[in-house]
Design a protein around this motif. Structure first.
Motif, PDB file in Angstrom:
ATOM      1  N   MET A  78      -4.385  -0.378  -7.704  1.00 13.50           N
ATOM      2  CA  MET A  78      -4.088   0.559  -6.618  1.00 13.50           C
ATOM      3  C   MET A  78      -4.416   2.005  -7.029  1.00 13.50           C
ATOM      4  O   MET A  78      -4.978   2.778  -6.254  1.00 13.50           O
ATOM      5  N   ARG A 119      -5.956  11.372  -7.048  1.00 12.11           N
ATOM      6  CA  ARG A 119      -7.422  11.542  -7.173  1.00 12.11           C
ATOM      7  C   ARG A 119      -7.758  12.467  -8.358  1.00 12.11           C
ATOM      8  O   ARG A 119      -7.228  13.563  -8.462  1.00 12.11           O
ATOM      9  N   PRO A 136       0.826  -1.205   0.000  1.00  7.46           N
ATOM     10  CA  PRO A 136       0.000   0.000   0.000  1.00  7.46           C
ATOM     11  C   PRO A 136       0.863   1.259   0.000  1.00  7.46           C
ATOM     12  O   PRO A 136       1.896   1.306   0.671  1.00  7.46           O
ATOM     13  N   LYS A 137       0.456   2.257  -0.756  1.00 11.59           N
ATOM     14  CA  LYS A 137       1.185   3.539  -0.765  1.00 11.59           C
ATOM     15  C   LYS A 137       0.189   4.631  -1.101  1.00 11.59           C
ATOM     16  O   LYS A 137      -0.558   4.512  -2.080  1.00 11.59           O
ATOM     17  N   ASP A 138       0.160   5.686  -0.281  1.00 15.46           N
ATOM     18  CA  ASP A 138      -0.748   6.803  -0.549  1.00 15.46           C
ATOM     19  C   ASP A 138      -0.157   7.674  -1.645  1.00 15.46           C
ATOM     20  O   ASP A 138       0.983   8.122  -1.553  1.00 15.46           O
ATOM     21  N   LEU A 139      -0.975   7.906  -2.670  1.00 13.42           N
ATOM     22  CA  LEU A 139      -0.491   8.706  -3.802  1.00 13.42           C
ATOM     23  C   LEU A 139      -1.495   9.815  -4.085  1.00 13.42           C
ATOM     24  O   LEU A 139      -2.691   9.627  -3.876  1.00 13.42           O
ATOM     25  N   ASP A 140      -0.988  10.922  -4.579  1.00 17.22           N
ATOM     26  CA  ASP A 140      -1.863  12.055  -4.870  1.00 17.22           C
ATOM     27  C   ASP A 140      -2.385  11.918  -6.309  1.00 17.22           C
ATOM     28  O   ASP A 140      -1.968  12.656  -7.209  1.00 17.22           O
ATOM     29  N   GLN A 199      -7.426   4.571  -5.549  1.00 19.33           N
ATOM     30  CA  GLN A 199      -7.120   5.892  -4.974  1.00 19.33           C
ATOM     31  C   GLN A 199      -7.686   7.019  -5.828  1.00 19.33           C
ATOM     32  O   GLN A 199      -7.338   8.181  -5.629  1.00 19.33           O
TER      33      GLN A 199
END
Ligand code: R5P
Length: 288
Positions: free
Chosen positions: A227, A204, A198-202, A231
């Motif tokens: 993924m 959206r 998991p990795k939060d990415l900008d 997101q």
């Protein structure tokens, strides 16, 4: 300088001849009924700087490069350069387990017997060229700039590589596309399966491109796009240098992506940009 085109990349070879402004040596290349190769040059190449364009995948193409390069030597070419658009066995680039073959090196050792210089395109690991016995006799060129130019025309907002190891590809494409880049965190479990940490990415609402050197089974890209969609990415395309598309890879990818593109190092319906420009520049640098 003259070009000798093997049978793996006719379209790329024609573009390369055009970019270099040099003639193609007429040749007869065909198979005997038993599958063995017959090759004959229909024009002398004595004293010429000869550039042979031929991939070394699948195996029968590697055999064709070995035969053509040896033929060019026998016919008295002054120098023989091998342009290898897709270098087979590039991913077997070290001994992972004791007793295994370092097959990329094995291939180089055989290829350099009759080739003075080898040009590869986005070789899986550039350092593999250090295995050549003559230092500096190999060049690795990249189509990531071509991918970046293509992505710029599509209004892509961000470029991602599937893992840290491929971040240089994302950077190179993103610099030309003039957008930010990042990497995902892929781990390969075996030849057919990968997992993404998991990795939060900008991402959206953004149009995102995943870039990689090779797409084979498509497993990497399928996980990456899952993924990105989760997101909130609005569009996801995948671009690679080499579209191998093994094990139904393309059929897997088409329904889940907004586009799948590859270069003409492996010719096919997904070709969206060409390796001819970067190869031509490298050839000119070597043949002075
Ligand atoms: C591996 O390190 C390569 O850069 C590619 O990510 C890999 O070859 C892709 O394979 P597949 O499409 O089978 O996941």
């Amino acid at each position: 300088m003259k070009l000798l085109c093997g049978s793996s990349n006719p379209a790329l070879s024609a573009k390369l001849a055009n970019a270099l402004g040099c003639p193609i040596v007429p040749a007869e290349i065909k198979r005997f009924p038993d599958g063995e190769l017959y090759t004959r040059l229909l024009e002398p190449v004595r004293g010429e700087d000869l550039v042979i364009v031929q991939s070394t995948y699948p195996d029968h193409n590697a055999m064709e490069m070995l035969i053509l390069s040896s033929l060019a030597r026998d016919q008295g070419a002054k120098s023989v350069m091998g342009v290898i658009p897709y270098f087979g066995y590039a991913r077997q680039d070290r001994v992972f387990k004791e007793g295994e073959s370092f097959t990329a090196r094995t291939m180089l050792r055989h290829l350099e017997l009759a080739l003075d210089h080898i040009i590869c395109v986005n070789l899986h690991k550039e350092a593999t060229l250090r295995e050549l016995s003559r230092p500096g006799s190999g060049t690795n060129v990249s189509v990531m700039g071509e991918i970046g130019s293509f992505l710029k025309t599509k209004g892509i907002d961000m470029v991602l590589s599937p893992d840290k190891g491929a971040i240089a590809y994302a950077r190179e494409a993103a610099v030309t596309a003039d957008c930010p880049y990042d990497n995902l965190e892929k781990t390969r479990l075996d030849g057919m399966s990968v997992v993404m940490a998991p990795k939060d990415l900008d991402v959206r609402g953004k149009r995102v491109a995943i870039v990689d050197d090779i797409i084979a089974t498509g497993g990497t890209i399928v996980k990456a796009q899952e993924m990105l969609r989760a997101q909130g990415a609005s569009r996801v395309v995948a671009c690679c240098a080499h579209g191998l598309f093994t094990s139904g890879g393309l059929e897997k990818l088409r329904p889940v992506l907004d586009g799948v593109l590859s270069s003409d190092t492996i010719e096919g319906a997904t070709n969206g940009y060409s390796a001819a420009g970067p190869i031509a520049r490298a050839v000119k640098d070597v043949v002075v």
